[in-house]
Every structure is written in structure tokens, then in C-alpha cells.
Design a protein around this motif. Structure first.
Motif, PDB file in Angstrom:
ATOM      1  N   VAL A 570     -87.341  62.494 -10.795  1.00  0.00           N
ATOM      2  CA  VAL A 570     -86.338  61.785 -11.192  1.00  0.00           C
ATOM      3  C   VAL A 570     -86.198  62.520 -12.392  1.00  0.00           C
ATOM      4  O   VAL A 570     -84.983  62.241 -12.759  1.00  0.00           O
ATOM      5  CB  VAL A 570     -86.678  60.474 -10.781  1.00  0.00           C
ATOM      6  N   ALA A 571     -86.450  62.731 -12.366  1.00  0.00           N
ATOM      7  CA  ALA A 571     -86.307  63.561 -14.310  1.00  0.00           C
ATOM      8  C   ALA A 571     -84.982  64.715 -14.160  1.00  0.00           C
ATOM      9  O   ALA A 571     -84.521  64.721 -15.628  1.00  0.00           O
ATOM     10  CB  ALA A 571     -87.596  63.413 -15.645  1.00  0.00           C
ATOM     11  N   ALA A 572     -85.559  65.065 -13.504  1.00  0.00           N
ATOM     12  CA  ALA A 572     -85.061  66.429 -13.981  1.00  0.00           C
ATOM     13  C   ALA A 572     -83.014  66.267 -12.767  1.00  0.00           C
ATOM     14  O   ALA A 572     -82.046  66.908 -13.253  1.00  0.00           O
ATOM     15  CB  ALA A 572     -85.605  67.184 -12.825  1.00  0.00           C
ATOM     16  N   LEU A 573     -83.144  64.841 -12.324  1.00  0.00           N
ATOM     17  CA  LEU A 573     -82.175  64.336 -11.337  1.00  0.00           C
ATOM     18  C   LEU A 573     -81.160  63.735 -12.790  1.00  0.00           C
ATOM     19  O   LEU A 573     -79.901  64.375 -12.683  1.00  0.00           O
ATOM     20  CB  LEU A 573     -82.096  63.273 -10.746  1.00  0.00           C
ATOM     21  N   ARG A 574     -81.558  62.849 -14.283  1.00  0.00           N
ATOM     22  CA  ARG A 574     -80.895  62.499 -14.567  1.00  0.00           C
ATOM     23  C   ARG A 574     -80.847  63.634 -16.131  1.00  0.00           C
ATOM     24  O   ARG A 574     -79.653  63.256 -16.496  1.00  0.00           O
ATOM     25  CB  ARG A 574     -82.095  61.203 -14.999  1.00  0.00           C
ATOM     26  N   ALA A 575     -81.824  64.456 -15.868  1.00  0.00           N
ATOM     27  CA  ALA A 575     -81.354  65.955 -16.559  1.00  0.00           C
ATOM     28  C   ALA A 575     -80.000  66.826 -16.065  1.00  0.00           C
ATOM     29  O   ALA A 575     -79.336  67.606 -16.975  1.00  0.00           O
ATOM     30  CB  ALA A 575     -82.150  66.564 -17.616  1.00  0.00           C
ATOM     31  N   SER A 576     -80.450  66.496 -14.758  1.00  0.00           N
ATOM     32  CA  SER A 576     -78.961  68.218 -14.723  1.00  0.00           C
ATOM     33  C   SER A 576     -77.241  67.325 -14.145  1.00  0.00           C
ATOM     34  O   SER A 576     -77.137  68.112 -14.315  1.00  0.00           O
ATOM     35  CB  SER A 576     -79.288  67.923 -12.465  1.00  0.00           C
ATOM     36  N   GLY A 577     -76.889  66.451 -14.998  1.00  0.00           N
ATOM     37  CA  GLY A 577     -75.955  66.040 -15.282  1.00  0.00           C
ATOM     38  C   GLY A 577     -74.749  65.853 -13.792  1.00  0.00           C
ATOM     39  O   GLY A 577     -73.723  65.778 -13.659  1.00  0.00           O
ATOM     40  N   CYS A 578     -75.398  64.901 -12.980  1.00  0.00           N
ATOM     41  CA  CYS A 578     -74.799  64.975 -11.804  1.00  0.00           C
ATOM     42  C   CYS A 578     -74.482  63.475 -11.639  1.00  0.00           C
ATOM     43  O   CYS A 578     -73.786  63.310 -11.053  1.00  0.00           O
ATOM     44  CB  CYS A 578     -76.254  64.916 -10.244  1.00  0.00           C
ATOM     45  N   GLY A 579     -74.486  63.449 -12.645  1.00  0.00           N
ATOM     46  CA  GLY A 579     -73.861  61.896 -12.776  1.00  0.00           C
ATOM     47  C   GLY A 579     -74.743  60.891 -11.759  1.00  0.00           C
ATOM     48  O   GLY A 579     -75.494  60.778 -10.983  1.00  0.00           O
ATOM     49  N   GLY A 580     -74.048  59.294 -12.063  1.00  0.00           N
ATOM     50  CA  GLY A 580     -74.038  58.172 -11.017  1.00  0.00           C
ATOM     51  C   GLY A 580     -75.466  57.958 -11.303  1.00  0.00           C
ATOM     52  O   GLY A 580     -76.095  57.842 -12.052  1.00  0.00           O
ATOM     53  N   GLN A 581     -76.395  56.659 -10.470  1.00  0.00           N
ATOM     54  CA  GLN A 581     -77.186  56.406 -10.862  1.00  0.00           C
ATOM     55  C   GLN A 581     -78.794  56.288  -9.604  1.00  0.00           C
ATOM     56  O   GLN A 581     -78.561  55.796  -8.510  1.00  0.00           O
ATOM     57  CB  GLN A 581     -77.101  54.613 -10.761  1.00  0.00           C
ATOM     58  N   VAL A 582     -79.085  56.570 -10.256  1.00  0.00           N
ATOM     59  CA  VAL A 582     -81.040  56.988  -9.424  1.00  0.00           C
ATOM     60  C   VAL A 582     -81.372  56.366  -8.348  1.00  0.00           C
ATOM     61  O   VAL A 582     -81.856  55.118  -9.914  1.00  0.00           O
ATOM     62  CB  VAL A 582     -81.877  58.008 -10.092  1.00  0.00           C
ATOM     63  N   ARG A 583     -81.955  55.667  -8.049  1.00  0.00           N
ATOM     64  CA  ARG A 583     -82.806  54.377  -7.349  1.00  0.00           C
ATOM     65  C   ARG A 583     -83.531  54.542  -5.715  1.00  0.00           C
ATOM     66  O   ARG A 583     -83.506  55.776  -5.503  1.00  0.00           O
ATOM     67  CB  ARG A 583     -81.662  53.729  -6.399  1.00  0.00           C
ATOM     68  N   THR A 584     -84.577  53.988  -5.518  1.00  0.00           N
ATOM     69  CA  THR A 584     -85.379  54.706  -4.683  1.00  0.00           C
ATOM     70  C   THR A 584     -84.782  54.294  -3.492  1.00  0.00           C
ATOM     71  O   THR A 584     -83.373  53.205  -3.924  1.00  0.00           O
ATOM     72  CB  THR A 584     -86.598  54.153  -4.699  1.00  0.00           C
ATOM     73  N   THR A 585     -84.708  55.148  -1.940  1.00  0.00           N
ATOM     74  CA  THR A 585     -84.428  54.207  -1.328  1.00  0.00           C
ATOM     75  C   THR A 585     -84.563  52.730  -0.766  1.00  0.00           C
ATOM     76  O   THR A 585     -83.420  52.065  -0.103  1.00  0.00           O
ATOM     77  CB  THR A 585     -84.346  55.026   0.854  1.00  0.00           C
ATOM     78  N   ALA A 586     -85.081  52.472  -0.703  1.00  0.00           N
ATOM     79  CA  ALA A 586     -85.642  50.893  -0.689  1.00  0.00           C
ATOM     80  C   ALA A 586     -84.812  50.321  -1.917  1.00  0.00           C
ATOM     81  O   ALA A 586     -84.063  49.854  -1.293  1.00  0.00           O
ATOM     82  CB  ALA A 586     -86.932  50.318  -1.110  1.00  0.00           C
TER      83      ALA A 586
END
Length: 722
Positions: A570-586
Motif C-alpha cells: 500500500v505504501a509503495a502504491l501511494r508513493a508510486s504516483g499512480c493516483g486514485g484512492q487505495v482501498r481493500t477489496t471489501a
């Protein structure tokens, strides 16, 4: 003269029918006024380019020729990705005057220049020997005047909202007519039953069966005329409030309002009111006409257990029709049972069938009640003996409980199945959503990016079908993360020259070639790489990103590799600059597939509110008439030694037992409907999730119980003071 005299004497017994018809006409008038507002919606002023006299807009519709009878016709569908205004055309337009953009996608621009000059430039750019006959230069439209609003994103949303409002108001109007006829017929049936001795005296005095029928129909017509007038006034008062509720509830656009003076809604409502009153009294008038002169000497209050053969035939025919229709749709088109139009209208057939057969069902159901003491025995036996009275109490409860269970239960069942289907379709631990995401590589995870698009296919040469689709950026990552319900083929075979379809497509054999139009309108011939189960309708097509180049990635499915740290991913996703909102699948499933959308719930509650109000009116009118007619019976109980409290308990207990019988019958209709829906989900290879709205069912039954017990007890107290 006889009808007028009867109306003056029987005004109280007909009050329930008057209120039911007046409310029905009022609701119908309000719904028709709302429908008139949707059909005569004002032409809105342009917003996006209000200051530009001309708008040049990329083509946003696909037009295809299909067969219509002996000839052909053009069918248009909105493209998923409208064409942009290309750079060379923009350069030429800037030579004419100021060109405005609003920072949105370059699918439309405003031009401050004469319309004729703009059209000439567009034609020149689209000509084969023009200097810039590139792709897209000829796929534009020139908009002027009010047509400039077509470039506003809100225009399409408002159109969809008005369609939803139309569907809601039409459904509510249909339910109103159904319930009002039901309630009116039930009330007149009880009136006819309570007036058997009166009709017998009329027959004894020489009245013919036709004269008795005309008496009751004349009363119904008089009630219909008076109630229609009152209902139109009620509709005029309620229509603005209905429109305001739709706007505040988010179902209608903010600008939606009643416009001008329209008379046809009142004409439709009045005609409906008269038809409801006469139709509701027709069956009762026929029974009244068959009354024998010997009924004038009858003292017993026990109703015969046998149903008249016309009612028995009608009930059995409707029951066979309802069950047969359910079985037929299960066999030929189970997806139809998942549609709101089907699960809104189909239960009405079963409700009418069960109500017609209610006198046959009341006696065994009431006999199952094991109530303590002498009062309990008297309650049970009175309910079984007075079949018409118990059936009249059970009927409105049956309608309310059945509609609540079938409508909201079906909606929640379909929504829950869609949510579980979406959860089964991915092995992702996290989901990233946004408007324009960037697929990235993250250590310890597999990331699959997809974009929302659509494909169009002409089926059987007669219709143009739009199928929602997802454009896959990396087939290998998609095959690793996604778990679509594949029934044939392999999603790993998807490439730029193939497509993944579902079983709903006309051609869905692996290896066959289908002719489609892509989301931007380009024609293509693609090979079927895999076939998915039809499911709830969310299993759309899949293509590669090459077949949807302008589709923005709006979802990243992230599967965490074995042994990797989810928090680090999750930290890597937020630092990657992909954009958007990161949530669990549930969490993503809960947001994307809520239990029931607020708009849908509001629409269903409007319909159920109508049914519940009618149930209360019917129960109050029925029990007031029935209790007031039981004076000699209640006085006999007192002479036999019963206390006033015991008499009240008997009367209230009979009403409660009638409500319980109606609730059981309503639950039976709900069970049949939801069982059919579950079977349809199973046939479609979708998750079977049955959601029963017990809270709403309990609330509807509880409200009916309070009204029934309260009115019957009050009526018994009034009778006891005489």
C-alpha cells in the motif's frame, strides 16, 4: 331515487371506498402531472460554452442501419469515447475567431465566429482533398442556439434522470391503480355481504336482480364522481411536493419542476377514479343481484366455506398464470427475472390470485392458531366462521407485505448477488480507483490496470446492442489477478485481434469471429478468445487497450504476492504516483455495490408508502363497518356473562388474527417470488444470495396490526355504549 336514499343512509359504510378512490385519484393526478413535466421538460440554456455562438463537438453517437420490417432504419447509440476535435481543425477555427476550451477533454470547443464560416471550415477539413483529412477531422458536429447544450456533460445525465423519474412515476401509478381496485373491490364485497338481508327484502318486495345490481353500481358511480373531484384537488396540492421530494432525493435534476397548466393528467385521473369505483363494485353487484328473497329471514352470521365457481376459476387461473409465467421465464430467459420491471409487476398476479382464493385459505390458517382460554377459542372460531370479514381484513395486509417483500427483497437480492459476483471476479487484495490512473509496477504485488469502455454489436440484423466492457492494459497481469467466470476458452488468449464475450451474445463460440463497433465507433472484426457466464449482467466484454486507446484507466487490481507485506505494498502504491484512492477489496465492493442505491430505495419506498396508506384506509373502513354491524352479537356476549374487557379482547383478537393471516399469505407470495429469483441466479451461474427485508416486513405488518386493533377496539367500545 332509491340510490340517493341509500347513499344518505349508507354514507358511513361507503366512506372507506370514497377515501380509497379519492386517494387513488390524487396519487394518479400527482404522478401524471410529474410525467407531464418530464415529457415537456424545458430547453435548458447552454452552460459549458454559454458565451460562444457556435460549438464544434466531436461525434458522440454511433449510427448503424438495422432491419425494420420490410425496410431498414437507422439506430443510434451514444459512444463510450466521443471523437476529439483534432489539432489541424482547431488551427483553422482559431483563424476565424476566438476558440474557447474549458479544461475538459477536447471533445468540444466554443468558437466566436459566424456559424456559416465554421461549417465551411469543417466541410473543408473533412473533404478528401483537404489539407487535413486526418482521422477525426470529419467526425465533428457544429452546434448553434439551444443545441449547444448537447456539449454539456449534465445534458446526458439529466436525460437519464428523467427516464428514471418516468419509470418511477409510471410504476407508482400502476401500483396505485392495482391497489385502489383491490381495496375498493374488497370494501364493496364486504358492504354487499353485510347488506344481504337488505337485498333480500328488496327482492322480497319485487326488485329484480338487475335492479339490485344497478343500485350498487349507482352507489359506486356516485362515490367515484365525488371521490374523483376530491382526488384532483388532492393531486394538485401534492404534485409540487412530490416534485420537490424527487429533486431533494437526487432522482430528478435540480431544475425539474411543474410547468404551465396541463389538463390531461386530471382527465386521466378522473376517468381512472370512475373506472376503479365501478370495476371494484362490479363483482359485488353481481353477487348482490343473486341474493335470494329468503336472505331476508336469515339470522346466521356464518359464511359458507365454498367459493362461488367464477371466483374459484379466476383465482386458480391467475395462480396458474403467475406460476406458469415464472416457470416460463426461468426456462427461456432467466435474466428477465432480475429486471425491476419484472419483479415489480409479476407479484401482482400472484397477489390477486391468493386474494381471490383467500376465503378457502383463511379457515385452515385461522384454525392453526392455538389461543388460550375461552376468549382464544372464540377468537379462532369467529375468524373461521366469518370468512368474508376475515378475508377483508387479510387482503390489504397481504398486498402490503407481499409488495414490500417482493419489491425490496428482489432489489436487495439482485444487488447482493452483483456484489458477491464482483468479489468472486478478482483475487486482488487492494483496488485503486480514480479518473485517470497510471499502471505501475510494485515490488511484492501484481498490478492489473483496466479501463471502462464499451463495444456495440448488431444482433440478428435488427438491433444494435451496447455491451459494457473493460480494456485490459496487460493481459498477463489481468489473467493473474482476475477470476472471471469462464465457461469456454482462456482469457490468456486475449490479444489485439480478439475479444472476451459472455453467453448473452448471439455469437459466443470460442474461435468464431464477431463484427463489432468499438467504444469510439470504429468497426472491427474480432475473434472470440473466451466466453464468460452471463451472471447478473455485470460480466461484460473484455478487449485490449489497443482497441480502446482513448479509454482512461480507472481501476487497478492489486494482488499481493505470497510472503509480501500488504502494508508495504500500500505504501509503495501511494508513493508510486499512480493516483486514485487505495482501498481493500471489501471496502471497494461496499462502495461500488451498496445494498440498495438511495435513488432506488426512495422509489421503492414511494410505492410501498402508497400500498401502506391504502392498507390502513382499507383496514379502518372494513373494521368500522364490520364492528358497527356486530351490535347484536356483542350484546349477546355481554348477556352470556362476558365482561367488557373480554368483549374488547375478542374483537381485537379477531382483527389481529386476520392481520396475521394476511401477513402469512404475503410472506408466501414473497417466498415464491424470491425462490424464483434465486433459481434464476442459479441458472445464470451467478451467486445465489436471498435477501429478505425482515425489518420492513415487520414494520408493514406492525403498522397494519396497530390500525386493525385500534379501530376494531374503538368500534366495539362505541357499539357497547348503545
Amino acid at each position: 331515487m332509491l340510490t340517493w336514499s341509500s347513499l344518505r343512509v349508507r354514507g358511513v359504510s361507503l366512506f372507506g371506498s370514497f377515501v380509497a378512490v379519492a386517494l387513488g385519484v390524487g396519487v394518479m393526478a400527482a404522478m401524471c402531472l410529474g410525467l407531464a413535466a418530464t415529457l415537456d421538460a424545458p430547453a435548458r440554456e447552454p452552460e459549458r460554452f454559454a458565451g460562444s455562438p457556435v460549438v464544434v463537438m466531436g461525434q458522440d453517437t454511433l449510427t448503424v442501419e438495422v432491419r425494420r420490417g420490410p425496410g431498414t432504419a437507422s439506430v443510434s447509440r451514444r459512444l463510450a469515447h466521443p471523437h476529439p476535435v483534432d489539432g489541424e481543425l482547431l488551427r483553422r477555427l482559431r483563424a476565424l475567431g476566438t476558440v474557447l476550451t474549458d479544461g475538459a477533454a477536447r471533445d468540444a470547443v466554443g468558437v466566436d465566429a459566424p456559424a456559416a464560416a465554421v461549417r465551411a471550415v469543417v466541410r473543408e477539413a473533412a473533404s478528401p482533398d483537404g489539407a487535413s483529412a486526418g482521422a477525426g477531422s470529419g467526425r465533428v458536429r457544429v452546434l448553434t442556439g439551444d443545441d449547444r447544450r448537447l456539449a454539456d456533460p449534465a445534458t446526458a445525465r439529466d436525460t437519464e434522470a428523467l427516464v428514471a423519474v418516468n419509470a418511477l412515476l409510471g410504476t407508482a401509478a400502476g401500483v396505485t391503480v392495482f391497489v385502489s381496485v383491490f381495496v375498493t373491490a374488497s370494501t364493496f364485497a364486504l358492504v354487499a355481504a353485510l347488506r344481504r338481508r337488505e337485498f333480500g327484502l328488496l327482492r322480497l318486495a319485487g326488485a329484480t336482480p338487475g335492479r339490485v345490481r344497478r343500485l350498487l353500481l349507482g352507489e359506486a358511480l356516485a362515490v367515484g364522481v365525488a371521490a374523483s373531484a376530491a382526488g384532483c384537488a388532492l393531486g394538485a396540492w401534492g404534485a409540487p411536493r412530490l416534485v420537490r421530494a424527487l429533486v431533494e432525493g437526487g432522482m430528478a435534476p435540480p431544475w425539474f419542476a411543474l410547468r404551465g397548466t396541463t389538463y390531461w393528467p386530471y382527465e386521466v385521473a378522473c376517468c381512472t377514479g370512475l373506472l376503479v369505483a365501478v370495476t371494484g363494485a362490479w363483482a359485488a353487484s353481481r353477487r348482490a343481484g343473486l341474493t335470494s328473497p329468503l336472505e331476508a329471514l336469515r339470522e346466521a352470521a356464518v359464511d359458507p366455506g365454498a367459493l362461488p365457481w367464477p371466483r374459484r376459476v379466476l383465482g386458480l387461473a391467475l395462480l396458474a398464470c403467475g406460476l406458469g409465467l415464472l416457470a416460463w421465464k426461468l426456462g427461456s430467459g432467466p435474466a428477465e427475472l432480475l429486471k425491476r420491471k419484472t419483479y415489480t409487476t409479476q407479484p401482482m398476479i400472484l397477489v390477486t390470485a391468493v386474494a381471490a382464493l383467500a376465503p378457502v385459505l383463511v379457515r385452515p390458517l385461522a384454525g392453526l392458531a392455538r389461543l388460550p382460554g375461552a376468549c382464544g377459542l372464540l377468537i379462532r372460531e369467529n375468524a373461521r366462521a366469518s370468512l368474508r370479514r376475515t378475508s377483508a381484513v387479510a387482503a390489504p395486509v397481504l398486498v402490503t407485505v407481499a409488495l414490500a417483500g417482493c419489491l425490496l427483497g428482489s432489489a436487495q437480492t439482485v444487488t447482493a448477488a452483483k456484489a458477491r459476483e464482483a468479489g468472486r471476479g478478482t483475487s486482488a487484495r487492494f483496488v485503486v480507483t480514480g479518473d485517470d490512473l497510471t499502471p505501475v509496477r510494485v515490488a511484492g504485488a501484481t498490478v492489473s490496470g483496466t479501463a471502462s469502455t464499451a463495444v456495440f454489436v448488431r444482433e440478428e440484423g435488427t438491433s444494435l446492442i451496447r455491451s459494457d466492457a473493460r480494456a485490459v492494459t496487460d493481459v498477463r497481469a489481468f489473467a493473474s489477478v482476475a477470476r472471471p467466470p469462464v465457461v469456454a476458452g482462456d482469457v490468456r488468449d486475449l490479444d489485439d485481434r480478439s475479444i472476451v464475450v459472455n453467453e448473452e451474445w448471439e455469437r459466443h463460440e470460442v474461435g468464431s469471429v464477431v463484427r463489432v463497433w468499438l467504444g469510439d465507433g470504429r468497426p472491427a472484426r474480432l475473434r472470440v478468445a473466451a466466453v464468460l457466464a452471463r451472471g447478473t449482467g455485470n460480466n461484460g466484454a473484455y478487449v485490449t487497450r489497443a482497441n480502446a486507446p482513448r479509454a482512461a484507466v480507472d481501476r487497478l487490481d492489486v494482488r499481493v504476492d505470497r510472503g509480501a507485506d500488504p502494508a508495504a505494498v500500500v505504501a509503495a502504491l501511494r508513493a508510486s504516483g499512480c493516483g486514485g484512492q487505495v482501498r481493500t477489496t471489501a471496502a471497494w465492493l461496499a462502495a461500488a455495490h451498496p445494498r440498495t442505491s438511495p435513488q432506488t430505495r426512495l422509489g421503492l419506498l414511494v410505492v410501498l408508502g402508497i400500498a401502506l396508506v391504502y392498507a390502513g384506509i382499507s383496514l379502518a373502513g372494513t373494521l368500522l363497518m364490520a364492528t358497527c354491524a356486530r351490535g347484536p352479537e356483542l350484546r349477546s356476549l355481554r348477556l352470556a356473562g362476558a365482561t367488557r374487557a373480554q368483549v374488547l379482547r375478542v374483537v381485537a383478537g379477531e382483527s389481529a388474527l386476520g392481520v396475521a393471516v394476511g401477513a402469512v399469505l404475503g410472506l408466501a407470495v414473497t417466498a415464491v417470488t424470491l425462490t424464483g429469483l434465486a433459481a434464476a441466479l442459479g441458472r445464470l451461474s451467478a451467486p445465489v444470495v436471498v435477501a429478505v427485508p425482515w425489518d420492513l416486513l415487520g414494520g408493514c405488518a406492525g403498522a397494519c396490526l396497530v390500525v386493525a386493533v385500534g379501530v376494531s377496539a374503538a368500534g366495539a367500545m362505541v357499539v357497547g355504549r348503545r
